[in-house]
Design an enzyme around this catalytic site. Structure first.
Site, PDB file in Angstrom:
ATOM      1  CG  ASN A 125      20.614  -5.452  -4.643  1.00 49.61           C
ATOM      2  OD1 ASN A 125      21.638  -4.535  -5.073  1.00 49.61           O
ATOM      3  ND2 ASN A 125      20.162  -6.219  -5.781  1.00 49.61           N
TER       4      ASN A 125
ATOM      5  CG  HIS B 162       5.919   8.840  14.679  1.00 47.42           C
ATOM      6  ND1 HIS B 162       6.958   9.851  15.406  1.00 47.42           N
ATOM      7  CD2 HIS B 162       6.476   8.544  13.632  1.00 47.42           C
ATOM      8  CE1 HIS B 162       7.968   9.853  14.673  1.00 47.42           C
ATOM      9  NE2 HIS B 162       7.658   9.070  13.467  1.00 47.42           N
TER      10      HIS B 162
ATOM     11  CB  THR C 120       0.316  -3.901   8.138  1.00 38.97           C
ATOM     12  OG1 THR C 120      -0.581  -4.848   7.442  1.00 38.97           O
ATOM     13  CG2 THR C 120       0.575  -2.822   6.831  1.00 38.97           C
TER      14      THR C 120
ATOM     15  NE  ARG D 189      -6.019  -8.032   2.158  1.00 34.61           N
ATOM     16  CZ  ARG D 189      -5.950  -7.471   3.219  1.00 34.61           C
ATOM     17  NH1 ARG D 189      -5.695  -7.905   4.107  1.00 34.61           N
ATOM     18  NH2 ARG D 189      -6.744  -6.304   3.323  1.00 34.61           N
TER      19      ARG D 189
END
Length: 185
Positions: free
Chosen positions: A85, A115, A165, A180
Site C-alpha cells: 500500500n 551499521h 526484531t 512478540r
C-alpha cells in the site's frame, strides 16, 4: 584482486555507501522513483511493467501503490500477487524477498541496512546489510518496521505499528515493540 564497494554491499560485508558506483546506482533508482511515483492514475499493469524494469524479479499481478521508496531496486524480489500500500520504504542494500500473495499495509518499512556497533567503524562511514525474507500469504499491518536480517514465515501476521526484531515463524501473529508472538488464536 580487491572487491568493489558494491560487491561488498551485495555480500553483506562492510562497505562505504558513498562509493561512486553506488551513488550512480542510487541516482538511477531516484530517477526511476520519480517516474514510478507519478503513476497514481496509471493501471496496475503499467506500474507492474515499471517494477519489472528495476526489480530482481516480479511475479504476475503485483501492485505497489505510489508513493514508494527504495535504495536500489535490484535486490527486491516479489512473488505473484504481492501488494504494498501507499508510502512503503524498502532499504534494499541486500536481498529482500516477498512471497506470493503477501499484503503490506501503508508506511511499512523493510530495512536491510545496518551499521557497525563499533564507533570507530561508524566514523569511517561503513555500513552493511542483512537480508530480509517474507513468506507467502503474510499480512503486515500499517506502520510496521522490519529490522535487518529477519525472516517472516508463510501465513504470518504482523500487527500494525509493530517493530520486528526477530524471526516470526509460519502461521504466527507478532505484535508490539518489540514484536512478540501472540499466544493462541
Amino acid at each position: 584482486m580487491s572487491r568493489s564497494q558494491k560487491q561488498k554491499m551485495l555480500a553483506g560485508e562492510l562497505y562505504v555507501a558513498d562509493d561512486p558506483e553506488l551513488v550512480a546506482d542510487n541516482r538511477r533508482i531516484s530517477d526511476w522513483l520519480d517516474r514510478y511515483n507519478a503513476t497514481h492514475t496509471r493501471t496496475q499493469a503499467e506500474r507492474q511493467a515499471l517494477l519489472e524494469e528495476v526489480f530482481a524479479s516480479v511475479g504476475a499481478g503485483c501492485n505497489i501503490r505510489p508513493p514508494f521508496y527504495c535504495d536500489y531496486g535490484y535486490n527486491i524480489s516479489l512473488g505473484r500477487g504481492v501488494f504494498l500500500n501507499f508510502n512503503c520504504c524498502i532499504l534494499d542494500v541486500v536481498k529482500v524477498t516477498i512471497g506470493d500473495m503477501t499484503q503490506i499495509g501503508t508506511s511499512v518499512q523493510i530495512l536491510t541496512a545496518d551499521h557497525p556497533r563499533d564507533p570507530a567503524q561508524r566514523r569511517q562511514m561503513l555500513e552493511f546489510g542483512r537480508p530480509i525474507s517474507i513468506g507467502a500469504n503474510v499480512w503486515i499491518g500499517s506502520g510496521a518496521i522490519l529490522l535487518p536480517g529477519v525472516t517472516i514465515g508463510d501465513d504470518a501476521i504482523i500487527g500494525a505499528g509493530s517493530v520486528v526484531t526477530r524471526d516470526v515463524p509460519s502461521g504466527a501473529t507478532a505484535l508490539g515493540n518489540p514484536a512478540r508472538i501472540k499466544a493462541g488464536k
